[in-house]
Design a protein around this motif. Structure first.
Motif, PDB file in Angstrom:
ATOM      1  N   PRO A   1       0.555  -0.754   0.081  1.00 59.54           N
ATOM      2  CA  PRO A   1       0.178  -0.054   0.022  1.00 59.54           C
ATOM      3  C   PRO A   1       1.099   1.474   0.627  1.00 59.54           C
ATOM      4  CG  PRO A   1      -0.055  -1.048   2.208  1.00 59.54           C
ATOM      5  CD  PRO A   1       0.793  -1.667   1.229  1.00 59.54           C
ATOM      6  N   THR A   2       2.218   1.018   0.621  1.00 64.16           N
ATOM      7  CA  THR A   2       2.885   2.309   0.547  1.00 64.16           C
ATOM      8  C   THR A   2       2.988   2.966  -0.779  1.00 64.16           C
ATOM      9  OG1 THR A   2       3.345   2.523   3.071  1.00 64.16           O
ATOM     10  CG2 THR A   2       4.394   3.845   2.327  1.00 64.16           C
TER      11      THR A   2
ATOM     12  N   GLU B   1       2.302   1.798  -3.150  1.00 64.19           N
ATOM     13  CA  GLU B   1       1.346   2.684  -4.467  1.00 64.19           C
ATOM     14  C   GLU B   1       0.901   3.281  -4.105  1.00 64.19           C
ATOM     15  OE1 GLU B   1      -0.497   0.373  -6.992  1.00 64.19           O
ATOM     16  OE2 GLU B   1      -1.943   2.031  -6.955  1.00 64.19           O
ATOM     17  N   VAL B   2       0.534   4.300  -3.070  1.00 61.11           N
ATOM     18  CA  VAL B   2       0.448   5.550  -3.407  1.00 61.11           C
ATOM     19  C   VAL B   2       1.828   6.315  -3.345  1.00 61.11           C
ATOM     20  CG1 VAL B   2      -0.532   7.483  -1.766  1.00 61.11           C
ATOM     21  CG2 VAL B   2      -1.826   5.583  -1.244  1.00 61.11           C
ATOM     22  N   LEU B   3       2.752   5.884  -2.965  1.00 61.35           N
ATOM     23  CA  LEU B   3       3.565   7.046  -4.070  1.00 61.35           C
ATOM     24  C   LEU B   3       4.030   6.611  -5.069  1.00 61.35           C
ATOM     25  CD1 LEU B   3       6.461   5.462  -0.768  1.00 61.35           C
ATOM     26  CD2 LEU B   3       5.700   7.754  -0.928  1.00 61.35           C
TER      27      LEU B   3
ATOM     28  N   GLN C   1       1.709   6.695  -7.305  1.00 57.88           N
ATOM     29  CA  GLN C   1       0.156   6.821  -8.151  1.00 57.88           C
ATOM     30  C   GLN C   1       0.267   8.881  -7.565  1.00 57.88           C
ATOM     31  OE1 GLN C   1      -1.529   5.482  -9.826  1.00 57.88           O
ATOM     32  NE2 GLN C   1      -2.190   3.761  -9.212  1.00 57.88           N
ATOM     33  N   LEU C   2       1.508   9.302  -6.867  1.00 58.91           N
ATOM     34  CA  LEU C   2       1.636  10.106  -6.857  1.00 58.91           C
ATOM     35  C   LEU C   2       2.981  10.489  -7.779  1.00 58.91           C
ATOM     36  CD1 LEU C   2       1.924  10.643  -2.189  1.00 58.91           C
ATOM     37  CD2 LEU C   2       0.358  12.036  -4.140  1.00 58.91           C
TER      38      LEU C   2
ATOM     39  N   ARG D   1       2.731   9.453 -10.001  1.00 65.81           N
ATOM     40  CA  ARG D   1       2.836   9.704 -11.246  1.00 65.81           C
ATOM     41  C   ARG D   1       2.683  10.899 -11.402  1.00 65.81           C
ATOM     42  NH1 ARG D   1      -1.959   5.424 -12.776  1.00 65.81           N
ATOM     43  NH2 ARG D   1      -2.003   5.561 -14.943  1.00 65.81           N
TER      44      ARG D   1
END
Lengths: 340, 340
Positions: free
Chosen positions: A314-315, A317-319, A321-322, A324
């Motif tokens: 999860p960590t 994943e968010v990093l 997307q940010l 991108r």
């Protein structure tokens, strides 16, 4: 003493890392080195490199055998094949030209003579070459050098050049063939006597091990706009971000590549980075300069591989997307995307 | 017509939102309005507010009944209790003074006369008041106004003042008592005839509903440095970040407060924000100005409440930790923390 048949080496992207590689190979005397430059061509062509190196001392006006602008088109220019093409550019696989597209003119098809050495970070960087050049050996270079190019053509290397060279596991080329090339390159690179260059049979382990730092400190520092020393002091920096992200990479390394990293690798990697250095990871530096960031191979590929292997990430994943979104911003600033 | 006994209202933090509240209460004629100012005191005291309002038109030199610097200390100054204290400051609960500490001098203990109106965003903002002033009614104000203070004392309101007022569920004060205060405040606020101010019996629903926007667009735009219009166009902006974050808030609303938000709330909230407005959410504006961000009540509280109720909130977790690091950076810039 008989004259040695030097190997021909083309270094692509001779900035902070590539210039030291070019210098070191040149000094070793077993290679005839060509550098293919872009942004720093004019300066280096006119004045040579200015180098301050903890390994090589201070040099003014260093030039390898050939300094040229852009990638040679071997067919169009009637040039012979290079023995080695050492790629030191950033790996920004979400943008054209990709590394493969970039070096294609120097790598005619069905090429068994040339060996590619990818001195780049991240995962799966070899895959495009396996597809496009299935006869060509591709080596992995994992560099632990500390080097910067504060102004064009001026290289400051303040941490020793340590390099792990190995062959990426190849679907059709036999291990002994690929490993022989890797060992030969180690010989060329070690000939200067000034570096710590080793053959490594564990390329994937080396890469996942380096990702423990690169997939975590790089995006977190870049996104939060904080250097790695301050991040260790900031509320939530280590416990909220770095440690969870690193643990995800460690779990993915095991699930994806059966790589067992050391039990204490997370704390060891955190401790490696000296607190008082206030160093900005390369991705943070790139972002501050308005450059594109190499987030796909550093974060995207480990995330996709780990997620596919069933590891919760999860960590990362968010990093990812940010990152991108941030890359998109740079694309807009460069006119590659437009808004209505 | 008999003279109306006006209610005394103290407005704290009369910037973009508070100045319009003060103006609207003043125009309504049922309140005698004091504004307690900090940064814009000198300008407003000398020249009054300059207001361009879609609800109230253009006013130059507007002054409510009393303009004063800082919070009145009722005991020390021998002043009577206010009937209402309307708090329009940012809620930055991780820093001193907290909202409670800020208004304490205007709120002597065991106070049943004064009603607090928290015109602030986020969750659990009422909790510190319940503990310190268990006799005092605390109202929730959820504002949907669009207003800014581009320069000190100049207020530009370009979206209508819509306000939902209700009583926070209180552990000891009876609902009918608290609700009566809420309805009275709605009367004061509606007297101008220029706003859409409604009594709401569903305070928690209103707050969670607003968090669908505020806990998601605010941190994502602030952290990635991108306005809300561009975020909707950027790679990964909606599918990678906004939608996952919003779904976590919707699930937490249900688990924590038994609030059922509409099935299509995520898409509705995304569509609310007009694409071409290229608006920067308040947290992004604050960050760009070098101000502290109100991330604890906007992200931290919903995250803690949701996680405690068993809702997986991985997206909010990472956004929260990044916001903590970013807040630490601002603390360092302001000299509140120092590095070795």
């Amino acid at each position: 003493m008989a004259e040695i048949q030097k190997k021909s080496v083309l270094v692509i992207g001779a900035g902070s890392v590539g210039a030291i590689a070019a210098l070191n190979l040149h000094v070793g005397g077993l290679a005839s080195v060509t550098v293919a430059l872009r942004s720093n061509y004019d300066v280096v062509n006119e004045q040579g490199y200015t180098i301050e190196s903890c390994d090589h001392g201070t040099l003014k006006g260093f030039r390898p055998s050939v300094v040229r602008k852009g990638i040679p088109d071997l067919v169009a220019e009637g040039l012979p094949l290079y023995d080695y093409i050492v790629v030191c550019t950033k790996s920004i696989s979400d943008l054209s030209p990709t590394t493969l597209e970039l070096i294609n003119p120097a790598l005619p098809e069905d090429n068994t003579q040339t060996t590619i050495v990818l001195l780049q970070n991240g995962l799966n960087i070899e895959k495009p070459f396996f597809e496009a050049h299935p006869q060509t050996v591709v080596l992995s270079g994992v560099s632990l050098i500390g080097s910067a190019e504060p102004t064009s053509g001026r290289i400051v290397q303040n941490e020793p050049d340590r390099l792990l060279i190995g062959a990426f596991p190849h679907p059709t080329i036999k291990d002994e063939v690929a490993n022989a090339r890797a060992r030969e390159f180690v010989t060329l690179y070690s000939a200067s006597g000034k570096t710590d260059c080793k053959f490594s049979p564990e390329v994937l382990r080396d890469r996942w091990r380096k990702l423990v730092y690169n997939a975590c400190f790089n995006p977190i520092c870049a996104i939060a706009g904080i250097d790695s020393g301050r991040l260790r002091l900031a509320d939530g920096g280590l416990d909220g971000l770095i440690r969870p992200a690193m643990k995800e990479i460690v779990a993915a390394a095991k699930a994806v590549a059966n790589v067992d990293l050391e039990d204490d690798v997370v704390e060891k990697v955190i401790a490696t980075d000296p607190l008082e250095s206030w160093a900005k990871p390369s991705m943070q530096q790139d972002l501050e300069k308005g450059n594109f960031i190499e987030f796909e191979n550093l974060i995207g590929e480990p995330l996709r591989a780990g997620s596919q292997a069933g590891v919760p990430m999860p960590t990362l994943e968010v990093l990812y997307q940010l990152a991108r979104v941030i890359q998109w911003r740079t694309k807009e600033a460069r006119g590659l995307v437009t808004v209505p």
